[in-house]
Scaffold this active site. Structure first.
Site, PDB file in Angstrom:
ATOM      1  N   HIS A  13      -1.376   1.311  -4.271  1.00  0.00           N
ATOM      2  CA  HIS A  13      -1.780   2.723  -4.184  1.00  0.00           C
ATOM      3  C   HIS A  13      -0.864   3.631  -5.001  1.00  0.00           C
ATOM      4  O   HIS A  13      -0.768   4.819  -4.711  1.00  0.00           O
ATOM      5  CB  HIS A  13      -1.790   3.175  -2.712  1.00  0.00           C
ATOM      6  CG  HIS A  13      -2.898   2.549  -1.908  1.00  0.00           C
ATOM      7  ND1 HIS A  13      -2.903   2.507  -0.537  1.00  0.00           N
ATOM      8  CD2 HIS A  13      -4.051   1.943  -2.305  1.00  0.00           C
ATOM      9  CE1 HIS A  13      -4.004   1.897  -0.108  1.00  0.00           C
ATOM     10  NE2 HIS A  13      -4.706   1.537  -1.156  1.00  0.00           N
ATOM     11  N   GLN A  35       0.855  -1.196   0.000  1.00  0.00           N
ATOM     12  CA  GLN A  35       0.000   0.000   0.000  1.00  0.00           C
ATOM     13  C   GLN A  35       0.887   1.241   0.000  1.00  0.00           C
ATOM     14  O   GLN A  35       0.388   2.356  -0.068  1.00  0.00           O
ATOM     15  CB  GLN A  35      -0.877   0.014   1.250  1.00  0.00           C
ATOM     16  CG  GLN A  35      -1.799  -1.174   1.356  1.00  0.00           C
ATOM     17  CD  GLN A  35      -2.407  -1.275   2.756  1.00  0.00           C
ATOM     18  OE1 GLN A  35      -3.354  -0.575   3.069  1.00  0.00           O
ATOM     19  NE2 GLN A  35      -1.862  -2.127   3.584  1.00  0.00           N
ATOM     20  N   ALA A  74       9.010  -4.134  12.807  1.00  0.00           N
ATOM     21  CA  ALA A  74       9.091  -4.934  11.578  1.00  0.00           C
ATOM     22  C   ALA A  74      10.553  -5.235  11.226  1.00  0.00           C
ATOM     23  O   ALA A  74      10.884  -6.349  10.805  1.00  0.00           O
ATOM     24  CB  ALA A  74       8.417  -4.189  10.429  1.00  0.00           C
TER      25      ALA A  74
HETATM   26  P1  NAD Z   1      -1.515   2.971   9.045  1.00  0.00           P
HETATM   27  O1  NAD Z   1      -0.821   4.225   9.438  1.00  0.00           O
HETATM   28  O2  NAD Z   1      -2.994   2.948   9.098  1.00  0.00           O
HETATM   29  O3  NAD Z   1      -1.027   1.781  10.010  1.00  0.00           O
HETATM   30  C1  NAD Z   1       0.335   1.536  10.222  1.00  0.00           C
HETATM   31  C2  NAD Z   1       0.481   0.239  11.009  1.00  0.00           C
HETATM   32  O4  NAD Z   1       1.846  -0.066  11.100  1.00  0.00           O
HETATM   33  C3  NAD Z   1      -0.059   0.314  12.439  1.00  0.00           C
HETATM   34  O5  NAD Z   1      -0.744  -0.884  12.704  1.00  0.00           O
HETATM   35  C4  NAD Z   1       1.210   0.412  13.303  1.00  0.00           C
HETATM   36  O6  NAD Z   1       1.050  -0.253  14.547  1.00  0.00           O
HETATM   37  C5  NAD Z   1       2.201  -0.352  12.446  1.00  0.00           C
HETATM   38  N1  NAD Z   1       3.595   0.073  12.601  1.00  0.00           N
HETATM   39  C6  NAD Z   1       4.108   1.333  12.636  1.00  0.00           C
HETATM   40  N2  NAD Z   1       5.454   1.300  12.723  1.00  0.00           N
HETATM   41  C7  NAD Z   1       5.790  -0.018  12.751  1.00  0.00           C
HETATM   42  C8  NAD Z   1       7.024  -0.705  12.824  1.00  0.00           C
HETATM   43  N3  NAD Z   1       8.195  -0.058  12.880  1.00  0.00           N
HETATM   44  N4  NAD Z   1       7.010  -2.052  12.835  1.00  0.00           N
HETATM   45  C9  NAD Z   1       5.836  -2.752  12.760  1.00  0.00           C
HETATM   46  N5  NAD Z   1       4.633  -2.143  12.683  1.00  0.00           N
HETATM   47  C10 NAD Z   1       4.622  -0.796  12.663  1.00  0.00           C
HETATM   48  O7  NAD Z   1      -0.944   2.546   7.630  1.00  0.00           O
HETATM   49  P2  NAD Z   1      -1.618   1.718   6.447  1.00  0.00           P
HETATM   50  O8  NAD Z   1      -2.468   0.633   6.996  1.00  0.00           O
HETATM   51  O9  NAD Z   1      -0.534   1.371   5.506  1.00  0.00           O
HETATM   52  O10 NAD Z   1      -2.620   2.736   5.755  1.00  0.00           O
HETATM   53  C11 NAD Z   1      -2.200   4.027   5.424  1.00  0.00           C
HETATM   54  C12 NAD Z   1      -2.241   4.373   3.943  1.00  0.00           C
HETATM   55  O11 NAD Z   1      -1.392   5.481   3.804  1.00  0.00           O
HETATM   56  C13 NAD Z   1      -1.692   3.325   3.020  1.00  0.00           C
HETATM   57  O12 NAD Z   1      -2.670   3.077   2.111  1.00  0.00           O
HETATM   58  C14 NAD Z   1      -0.498   3.974   2.311  1.00  0.00           C
HETATM   59  O13 NAD Z   1      -0.786   4.108   0.934  1.00  0.00           O
HETATM   60  C15 NAD Z   1      -0.420   5.381   2.797  1.00  0.00           C
HETATM   61  N6  NAD Z   1       0.888   5.747   3.385  1.00  0.00           N
HETATM   62  C16 NAD Z   1       2.044   5.331   2.796  1.00  0.00           C
HETATM   63  C17 NAD Z   1       3.267   5.667   3.339  1.00  0.00           C
HETATM   64  C18 NAD Z   1       4.522   5.167   2.659  1.00  0.00           C
HETATM   65  O14 NAD Z   1       4.503   4.963   1.443  1.00  0.00           O
HETATM   66  N7  NAD Z   1       5.599   4.955   3.396  1.00  0.00           N
HETATM   67  C19 NAD Z   1       3.332   6.411   4.510  1.00  0.00           C
HETATM   68  C20 NAD Z   1       2.118   6.855   5.098  1.00  0.00           C
HETATM   69  C21 NAD Z   1       0.913   6.503   4.518  1.00  0.00           C
END
Ligand code: NAD
Length: 261
Positions: free
Chosen positions: A122, A104, A243
């Site tokens: 996405h 995502q 992670a």
């Molecule tokens: P979310 O923010 O809803 O959830 C993130 C999840 O990751 C949470 O459950 C949290 O507990 C967990 N988490 C955070 N840091 C962690 C770590 N170091 N180790 C293990 N787990 C960890 O994110 P989502 O479900 O991906 O939904 C958000 C949407 O936003 C996605 O569709 C994505 O497209 C977008 N997004 C992308 C980025 C990116 O590309 N890096 C960043 C922010 C949002």
């Protein structure tokens, strides 16, 4: 945790079609905030700014916000590097264990870590796409055009259409190819590793539900700092923590297992 890692290594090593579904949490250890964790992006930015309606109403305003986020360092994808979690999944693909990653994320970090079979559910925020002819441009070129004062909302050099980041905004459809490949992979998969996603965004969150509904159901392994919203319905093996740490230890267990056989 050690027993869960050993159990997951066993499940993966004996799988035929293991795939991964990743979310923003896999990239927090690369310095990119997720959306919903404490201090995440939604505490700083109104999610509505990422809706297609608002973008179309005022594209210059969106691009200004995009550049502000980037220059504040709050969401600077171009400066981030893959972390051990991305590298562990890439190595599992090289070992022939992981068949694909459905991500995502829009940050390109799986590809930069060496993963080849990556489905960008996405899109990708390092590219801009013309809304009319779909031609692509590196986002840094679009940013440079704004910063040079050429335009506040740059247009495609080929057809004059409006340029938009090539990421899926709220209110937009999932790219059809990504959706199709994800459905095929979900149908085939026997193990799904869910990493760093709260599973609150649909249709991505449908993937773990669908792999549990098919016959035989896949084994779902979840690696998250907080359990996902669907963990009670879908997760067979839940590993709570970082992670980077958990996937590195899982990779180590897999490599040891492969060397022993
Ligand atoms: P979310 O923010 O809803 O959830 C993130 C999840 O990751 C949470 O459950 C949290 O507990 C967990 N988490 C955070 N840091 C962690 C770590 N170091 N180790 C293990 N787990 C960890 O994110 P989502 O479900 O991906 O939904 C958000 C949407 O936003 C996605 O569709 C994505 O497209 C977008 N997004 C992308 C980025 C990116 O590309 N890096 C960043 C922010 C949002």
């Amino acid at each position: 945790m050690e027993d869960l890692i050993a159990k997951t290594a066993e499940v993966l090593a004996t799988s035929n079609n293991a795939i991964a579904l990743t979310g923003a949490g896999i990239s927090t250890e690369s310095g990119i905030p997720d959306f919903r964790s404490p201090g995440g992006l939604w505490t700083r930015v109104d999610p509505g700014e990422f809706s297609i309606d608002r973008f179309l109403q005022n594209p210059s305003r969106f691009w200004r916000m995009h550049l502000d986020l980037k220059s504040s360092g709050d969401f600077d994808l171009a400066s981030a590097d893959p972390n051990p979690a991305h590298y562990a999944l890439a190595r599992m693909e090289q070992m022939g264990i992981l068949k694909c990653i459905i991500t995502q994320n829009v940050d390109n970090l799986h590809q930069r870590a060496g993963s080849v079979e990556v489905v960008e559910f996405h899109g990708n925020l390092l590219r801009a796409a013309c809304m009319k002819c779909r031609s692509l441009e590196p986002i840094e070129d679009v940013e440079a055009r704004i910063e040079s004062g050429e335009s506040e909302a740059p247009r495609c050099r080929n057809c004059g259409g409006l340029l938009k980041p090539d990421a899926v905004f709220f209110g937009e459809a999932i790219p059809s190819r990504a959706l199709m490949i994800s459905q095929v992979q979900s149908q085939k998969c026997d193990v799904l590793i869910v990493v760093g996603t709260s599973l609150q965004v649909y249709p991505a969150a449908q993937i773990p539900l669908s792999v549990k509904l098919k016959h035989p159901p896949a084994v779902v392994v979840e690696v998250n700092r907080e359990p996902s919203s669907l963990h009670e319905q879908v997760t067979d093996i839940l590993m709570i923590g970082s992670a980077g740490d958990i996937l590195s230890r899982l990779l180590e267990a897999l490599e040891t297992r492969v060397n022993l056989h």
